[in-house]
Design a protein around this motif. Structure first.
Motif, PDB file in Angstrom:
ATOM      1  N   ALA A  68       2.719   5.713  -7.518  1.00  0.00           N
ATOM      2  CA  ALA A  68       1.735   6.504  -8.101  1.00  0.00           C
ATOM      3  C   ALA A  68       2.104   8.067  -8.127  1.00  0.00           C
ATOM      4  CB  ALA A  68       0.247   6.200  -7.172  1.00  0.00           C
ATOM      5  N   SER A  69       2.431   8.582  -6.696  1.00  0.00           N
ATOM      6  CA  SER A  69       2.905   9.757  -6.500  1.00  0.00           C
ATOM      7  C   SER A  69       3.905  10.350  -7.594  1.00  0.00           C
ATOM      8  CB  SER A  69       3.234  10.117  -4.976  1.00  0.00           C
ATOM      9  OG  SER A  69       3.531  11.445  -4.873  1.00  0.00           O
ATOM     10  N   SER A  92      -5.759  -3.776  -1.092  1.00  0.00           N
ATOM     11  CA  SER A  92      -6.746  -2.940  -0.074  1.00  0.00           C
ATOM     12  C   SER A  92      -7.832  -4.384   0.163  1.00  0.00           C
ATOM     13  CB  SER A  92      -7.344  -2.047  -0.847  1.00  0.00           C
ATOM     14  OG  SER A  92      -8.100  -2.274  -1.914  1.00  0.00           O
ATOM     15  N   LEU A 123      -2.620  -1.205  -5.460  1.00  0.00           N
ATOM     16  CA  LEU A 123      -3.332  -0.635  -4.480  1.00  0.00           C
ATOM     17  C   LEU A 123      -4.730  -0.939  -4.252  1.00  0.00           C
ATOM     18  CD1 LEU A 123      -2.373   3.534  -4.735  1.00  0.00           C
ATOM     19  CD2 LEU A 123      -1.795   1.850  -3.023  1.00  0.00           C
ATOM     20  N   ALA A 166       1.560   3.854  -3.359  1.00  0.00           N
ATOM     21  CA  ALA A 166       1.018   5.089  -3.160  1.00  0.00           C
ATOM     22  C   ALA A 166       2.306   6.119  -3.672  1.00  0.00           C
ATOM     23  CB  ALA A 166       0.704   5.385  -1.623  1.00  0.00           C
ATOM     24  N   LEU A 195       0.642  -1.130  -0.035  1.00  0.00           N
ATOM     25  CA  LEU A 195      -0.105  -0.117  -0.177  1.00  0.00           C
ATOM     26  C   LEU A 195       0.908   1.365   0.107  1.00  0.00           C
ATOM     27  CD1 LEU A 195      -2.910  -0.974   2.495  1.00  0.00           C
ATOM     28  CD2 LEU A 195      -3.064  -0.707   0.062  1.00  0.00           C
ATOM     29  N   TYR A 196       1.855   1.268   0.816  1.00  0.00           N
ATOM     30  CA  TYR A 196       2.938   2.352   0.827  1.00  0.00           C
ATOM     31  C   TYR A 196       3.708   2.531  -0.495  1.00  0.00           C
ATOM     32  CZ  TYR A 196       1.810   2.533   5.653  1.00  0.00           C
ATOM     33  OH  TYR A 196       1.091   2.711   6.879  1.00  0.00           O
TER      34      TYR A 196
END
Length: 167
Positions: free
Chosen positions: A58-59, A112, A108, A55, A51-52
């Motif tokens: 994606a960023s 999840s 992600l 992210a 998840l981290y």
């Protein structure tokens, strides 16, 4: 001023493939799964970290896309002869960043899923989930390294074109 030689595609691709292989080998060795409880705990641990990781990818990918727009504007406004090579490189970087961004969203979404909340799931589902997440993370790491190395080549080329000569 001598025309700067563009850097080829091979170096960034090799960097991305090596990152994928190293990341993948690490995950394969960590992921030696023998029982349902081991598989479930490994998937849960990997899901949390993915998840981290997703992210962050994606960023980074969204930032790269925005920076490519800035670079295109700078190239358009420049009086220097930029050459078609750099435009092709920016297009390639944009594709890699877009693929990375879409893959990060997939990671992600997949990460999840509430892993421990299901009853009567076959053991092989957890094993397959572990390897799917690990493989996607390795692919994303390789894509990001490739994108960064492509950007490095583009920036070096652009700086060599636009920088005043140093005597």
């Amino acid at each position: 001023m001598a025309s700067p030689k563009p850097v080829g595609k091979a170096t960034p691709m090799v960097g991305g493939v090596l990152t994928f292989i190293l990341f993948g080998i690490h995950r394969l060795f960590v992921g030696q799964i023998y029982s349902r409880s081991e598989a479930m705990s490994l998937v849960k641990a990997l899901s949390d970290s993915s998840l981290y990781f997703g992210a962050a990818i994606a960023s980074a990918s969204a930032t790269i896309l925005a920076l490519m727009l800035t670079m295109l504007g700078m190239m358009h406004n420049s009086s220097a002869d930029i050459g078609i090579w750099l435009f092709k490189r920016v297009r390639m970087i944009a594709w890699f960043a877009t693929i990375s961004l879409c893959s990060a969203v997939a990671l992600l979404t997949f990460s999840s899923i509430p892993i421990g909340e299901f009853e009567d799931i076959p053991t092989n589902w957890y094993v397959l989930s572990y390897y799917a997440i690990a493989t996607l993370m390795a692919v994303l790491a390789g894509l990001l390294v490739t994108s960064i190395l492509l950007i490095l080549g583009a920036v070096r080329y652009l700086v060599n074109r636009l920088a005043p000569e140093v005597e």
